[in-house]
Design a protein around this motif. Structure first.
Motif, PDB file in Angstrom:
ATOM      1  N   VAL A  25       0.845  -1.190   0.000  1.00  0.00           N
ATOM      2  CA  VAL A  25       0.000   0.000   0.000  1.00  0.00           C
ATOM      3  C   VAL A  25       0.888   1.250   0.000  1.00  0.00           C
ATOM      4  N   PRO A  26       0.601   2.244  -0.817  1.00  0.00           N
ATOM      5  CA  PRO A  26       1.400   3.474  -0.844  1.00  0.00           C
ATOM      6  C   PRO A  26       1.458   4.135   0.531  1.00  0.00           C
ATOM      7  N   ALA A  27       2.562   4.837   0.782  1.00  0.00           N
ATOM      8  CA  ALA A  27       2.825   5.377   2.109  1.00  0.00           C
ATOM      9  C   ALA A  27       1.713   6.285   2.628  1.00  0.00           C
ATOM     10  N   ALA A  28       1.232   7.211   1.795  1.00  0.00           N
ATOM     11  CA  ALA A  28       0.214   8.153   2.253  1.00  0.00           C
ATOM     12  C   ALA A  28      -1.075   7.437   2.633  1.00  0.00           C
ATOM     13  N   LEU A  29      -1.487   6.481   1.811  1.00  0.00           N
ATOM     14  CA  LEU A  29      -2.700   5.721   2.099  1.00  0.00           C
ATOM     15  C   LEU A  29      -2.500   4.826   3.315  1.00  0.00           C
ATOM     16  N   LYS A  30      -1.325   4.247   3.420  1.00  0.00           N
ATOM     17  CA  LYS A  30      -1.004   3.398   4.566  1.00  0.00           C
ATOM     18  C   LYS A  30      -1.118   4.190   5.865  1.00  0.00           C
ATOM     19  N   ASN A  31      -0.604   5.406   5.845  1.00  0.00           N
ATOM     20  CA  ASN A  31      -0.665   6.252   7.037  1.00  0.00           C
ATOM     21  C   ASN A  31      -2.107   6.600   7.392  1.00  0.00           C
ATOM     22  N   GLU A  32      -2.916   6.881   6.384  1.00  0.00           N
ATOM     23  CA  GLU A  32      -4.322   7.242   6.619  1.00  0.00           C
ATOM     24  C   GLU A  32      -5.105   6.077   7.207  1.00  0.00           C
ATOM     25  N   ILE A  33      -4.922   4.905   6.638  1.00  0.00           N
ATOM     26  CA  ILE A  33      -5.665   3.735   7.128  1.00  0.00           C
ATOM     27  C   ILE A  33      -5.214   3.354   8.532  1.00  0.00           C
ATOM     28  N   ALA A  34      -3.906   3.351   8.751  1.00  0.00           N
ATOM     29  CA  ALA A  34      -3.380   2.985  10.066  1.00  0.00           C
ATOM     30  C   ALA A  34      -3.879   3.946  11.138  1.00  0.00           C
ATOM     31  N   ARG A  35      -3.912   5.224  10.818  1.00  0.00           N
ATOM     32  CA  ARG A  35      -4.402   6.204  11.783  1.00  0.00           C
ATOM     33  C   ARG A  35      -5.883   5.992  12.081  1.00  0.00           C
ATOM     34  N   ALA A  36      -6.664   5.673  11.047  1.00  0.00           N
ATOM     35  CA  ALA A  36      -8.095   5.446  11.242  1.00  0.00           C
ATOM     36  C   ALA A  36      -8.340   4.294  12.210  1.00  0.00           C
ATOM     37  N   TYR A  37      -7.611   3.194  12.049  1.00  0.00           N
ATOM     38  CA  TYR A  37      -7.779   2.057  12.955  1.00  0.00           C
ATOM     39  C   TYR A  37      -7.215   2.345  14.345  1.00  0.00           C
ATOM     40  N   THR A  38      -6.197   3.179  14.422  1.00  0.00           N
ATOM     41  CA  THR A  38      -5.666   3.567  15.726  1.00  0.00           C
ATOM     42  C   THR A  38      -6.744   4.279  16.541  1.00  0.00           C
ATOM     43  N   VAL A  39      -7.510   5.125  15.892  1.00  0.00           N
ATOM     44  CA  VAL A  39      -8.576   5.868  16.571  1.00  0.00           C
ATOM     45  C   VAL A  39      -9.793   4.987  16.835  1.00  0.00           C
ATOM     46  N   GLU A  40     -10.206   4.217  15.843  1.00  0.00           N
ATOM     47  CA  GLU A  40     -11.444   3.446  15.948  1.00  0.00           C
ATOM     48  C   GLU A  40     -11.271   2.090  16.616  1.00  0.00           C
ATOM     49  N   GLY A  41     -10.053   1.556  16.619  1.00  0.00           N
ATOM     50  CA  GLY A  41      -9.825   0.233  17.182  1.00  0.00           C
ATOM     51  C   GLY A  41     -10.104  -0.873  16.183  1.00  0.00           C
ATOM     52  N   LEU A  42      -9.877  -2.106  16.643  1.00  0.00           N
ATOM     53  CA  LEU A  42      -9.988  -3.263  15.758  1.00  0.00           C
ATOM     54  C   LEU A  42     -11.234  -4.100  16.036  1.00  0.00           C
ATOM     55  N   ALA A  43     -12.268  -3.471  16.575  1.00  0.00           N
ATOM     56  CA  ALA A  43     -13.504  -4.210  16.859  1.00  0.00           C
ATOM     57  C   ALA A  43     -14.222  -4.622  15.587  1.00  0.00           C
ATOM     58  N   ALA A  44     -14.124  -3.787  14.553  1.00  0.00           N
ATOM     59  CA  ALA A  44     -14.864  -4.060  13.312  1.00  0.00           C
ATOM     60  C   ALA A  44     -14.098  -3.494  12.128  1.00  0.00           C
ATOM     61  N   VAL A  45     -14.411  -4.047  10.959  1.00  0.00           N
ATOM     62  CA  VAL A  45     -13.813  -3.552   9.722  1.00  0.00           C
ATOM     63  C   VAL A  45     -14.359  -2.158   9.422  1.00  0.00           C
ATOM     64  N   LEU A  46     -13.495  -1.261   9.017  1.00  0.00           N
ATOM     65  CA  LEU A  46     -13.931   0.064   8.594  1.00  0.00           C
ATOM     66  C   LEU A  46     -14.320   0.016   7.122  1.00  0.00           C
ATOM     67  N   PRO A  47     -15.582   0.311   6.807  1.00  0.00           N
ATOM     68  CA  PRO A  47     -16.093   0.107   5.438  1.00  0.00           C
ATOM     69  C   PRO A  47     -15.276   0.787   4.355  1.00  0.00           C
ATOM     70  N   ARG A  48     -14.683   1.913   4.652  1.00  0.00           N
ATOM     71  CA  ARG A  48     -13.951   2.651   3.624  1.00  0.00           C
ATOM     72  C   ARG A  48     -12.694   1.922   3.157  1.00  0.00           C
TER      73      ARG A  48
END
Length: 364
Positions: free
Chosen positions: A190-213
Motif C-alpha cells: 500500500v502506498p505510504a500516504a494511504l497506509k498512514n491514513e488507514i493505520a491512523r483510522a484504525y488507531t482511533v477506531e480500534g480493531l472491533a470491526a472492519v472500517l467500510p472505507r
C-alpha cells in the motif's frame, strides 16, 4: 532586575538568558516547535517563565473534535488557561508553598468556566471531557528549595539523571494497533500516504470491526490476526496489565480514551480538563536548591531524552529517532508518525542550569 521574556505561544527558537533567582542564579534556555514547522500558530505546546518563581512546559491535548474557541484549538485554549493560572498563583503565593492539589483545584475551576462558556456558545456536541485538556510539568522556585509538580505525560529530568513522568498505557496499546495495521498494509504494498491514513483510522477506531472505507485492504478475514499481533505487542510493553484489559483496549482504540481519563483504572491517566484529578495521579516533591544542577522540563514530542542536557542535545536526539523510525512503527512506536514535512508531534523543552557565580574575596 526583571528581564523581558518572549511569549511562550509565539517563540519557536532557542534562547539563552539568565534568571534573577533569589538564591542561586540559573541560566535558562527554551525551545518550542509545532509539528508543522511552517505553521507555528498551530502549536499546542508552550513554555512558561515567571523569572525566579515558576518554569513550566504545557502540552495541550490534541483536539479531535474540530473544536475552536476564540480562534484557538482546544489544546491551545487549555494551554493558555493553565499558563494564566500559573501566573496568577505566583502573584499571590510564595512558589514553594503552592500545593499540587490546591493548584489542581484552581485549574479545575478555570476549566469549568471555559466549559460553561463553550456550552453556551454551542461550540461542540462531543462529550465535554473531549473538548480540551493539557499536561503539565512545573518547577516552582523558592528561596531554598525547588518544588516540582507533574500532571500528565510531560516530563522532568533532574541533574541529567533522574526522570519523572507519567506514561499513558492506552497510548502504548493504540500504538501497537497502528503498528500491526501498518505492517500488514506494508506487506501488501500500500502506498505510504494511504497506509498512514488507514493505520491512523484504525488507531482511533480500534480493531472491533472492519472500517467500510478500507475493505479493499483490511477485511473480516484478516482482523483476528491483526488483533492478535496488537495484543501481543502491547502485552510485551505493558507487562503489568491484565490480558483482558489490553484486548478490550485494542478493540476500542483511542476513541475510548475519555473512558479512562482521570479515572482510577489500570488504563487511567491524568489530564487537566476541568474534571477532578485523583490525588494518586498528581506528582509533587521538593528538592534543595543546593542539590540542583540542571532542570529539564519536556513534552512528549521528543520520544525520550538525550544523554546531554542542552537544547542541541535534545534536537540531535530527535533527529536520530527521525532517521531510524520516522513512521514511529519500530522502537519508537506511537499513535502517529512523521510524514510529508510534518513531525509526529509538537515539542517543547525548557532547561535551567546553575550559573557560574564569582568567587567572593575578602578585602585586602
Amino acid at each position: 532586575m526583571t528581564l523581558p521574556w518572549p511569549s511562550s505561544t509565539k517563540s519557536s527558537v532557542a534562547s539563552d538568558v539568565q534568571t534573577t533567582a533569589k538564591a542561586i542564579p540559573m541560566h535558562l534556555e527554551a525551545f518550542t516547535l509545532a509539528k508543522n514547522p511552517n505553521d507555528a500558530a498551530r502549536n499546542e505546546d508552550r513554555y512558561v517563565v515567571v523569572p525566579g518563581r515558576a518554569y513550566a512546559v504545557i502540552d495541550g491535548v490534541s483536539d479531535k473534535t474540530g473544536l475552536r474557541y476564540k480562534g484557538l484549538t482546544g489544546g491551545q485554549a487549555a494551554g493558555q488557561a493553565v499558563e494564566e493560572i500559573i501566573r496568577e498563583v505566583c502573584r499571590i503565593e510564595r512558589p514553594e508553598t503552592i500545593e499540587a492539589d490546591w493548584l489542581s483545584a484552581r485549574l479545575q475551576d478555570r476549566f469549568r468556566t471555559l466549559l460553561d462558556e463553550m456550552r453556551t456558545s454551542g461550540t461542540s456536541k462531543a462529550p465535554p471531557a473531549a473538548w480540551f485538556g493539557a499536561q503539565l510539568a512545573l518547577a516552582l522556585e523558592g528561596r531554598t528549595t525547588f518544588r516540582f509538580i507533574i500532571i500528565g505525560d510531560s516530563g522532568l529530568r533532574l541533574n541529567g539523571r533522574e526522570v519523572y513522568r507519567f506514561r499513558q498505557p492506552l497510548d502504548d496499546i493504540c500504538a501497537a494497533v497502528r503498528k500491526a495495521v501498518w505492517n500488514h498494509l506494508g506487506a501488501r504494498g500500500v502506498p505510504a500516504a494511504l497506509k498512514n491514513e488507514i493505520a491512523r483510522a484504525y488507531t482511533v477506531e480500534g480493531l472491533a470491526a472492519v472500517l467500510p472505507r478500507w475493505t479493499d485492504w483490511i477485511d473480516e478475514g484478516i482482523l483476528p490476526e491483526l488483533r492478535q499481533k496488537a495484543v501481543a505487542d502491547a502485552a510485551r510493553i505493558q507487562r503489568e496489565l491484565d490480558h483482558a484489559i489490553i484486548e478490550r483496549a485494542v478493540l476500542g482504540g483511542l476513541r475510548e480514551q475519555n473512558l479512562y481519563v482521570n479515572r482510577i483504572h489500570p488504563l487511567g491517566s491524568p489530564c487537566i480538563n476541568g474534571f477532578p484529578i485523583p490525588h494518586e495521579f498528581i506528582m509533587q516533591f521538593d528538592r534543595n536548591i543546593d542539590d540542583v544542577e540542571t532542570i529539564e522540563l519536556f513534552t512528549d514530542g521528543y520520544f525520550g531524552y538525550p544523554n546531554g542536557t542542552r537544547i542541541a542535545d535534545w534536537e540531535e536526539h530527535l533527529a536520530r529517532i527521525e532517521a531510524v523510525d520516522p513512521e514511529k512503527t519500530g522502537d519508537y512506536a506511537s499513535t502517529k508518525g512523521s510524514a510529508n514535512g510534518l513531525f509526529t508531534d509538537d515539542r517543547t523543552v525548557l532547561i535551567l542550569r546553575r550559573a557560574l557565580c564569582p568567587v567572593e574575596r575578602s578585602a585586602e
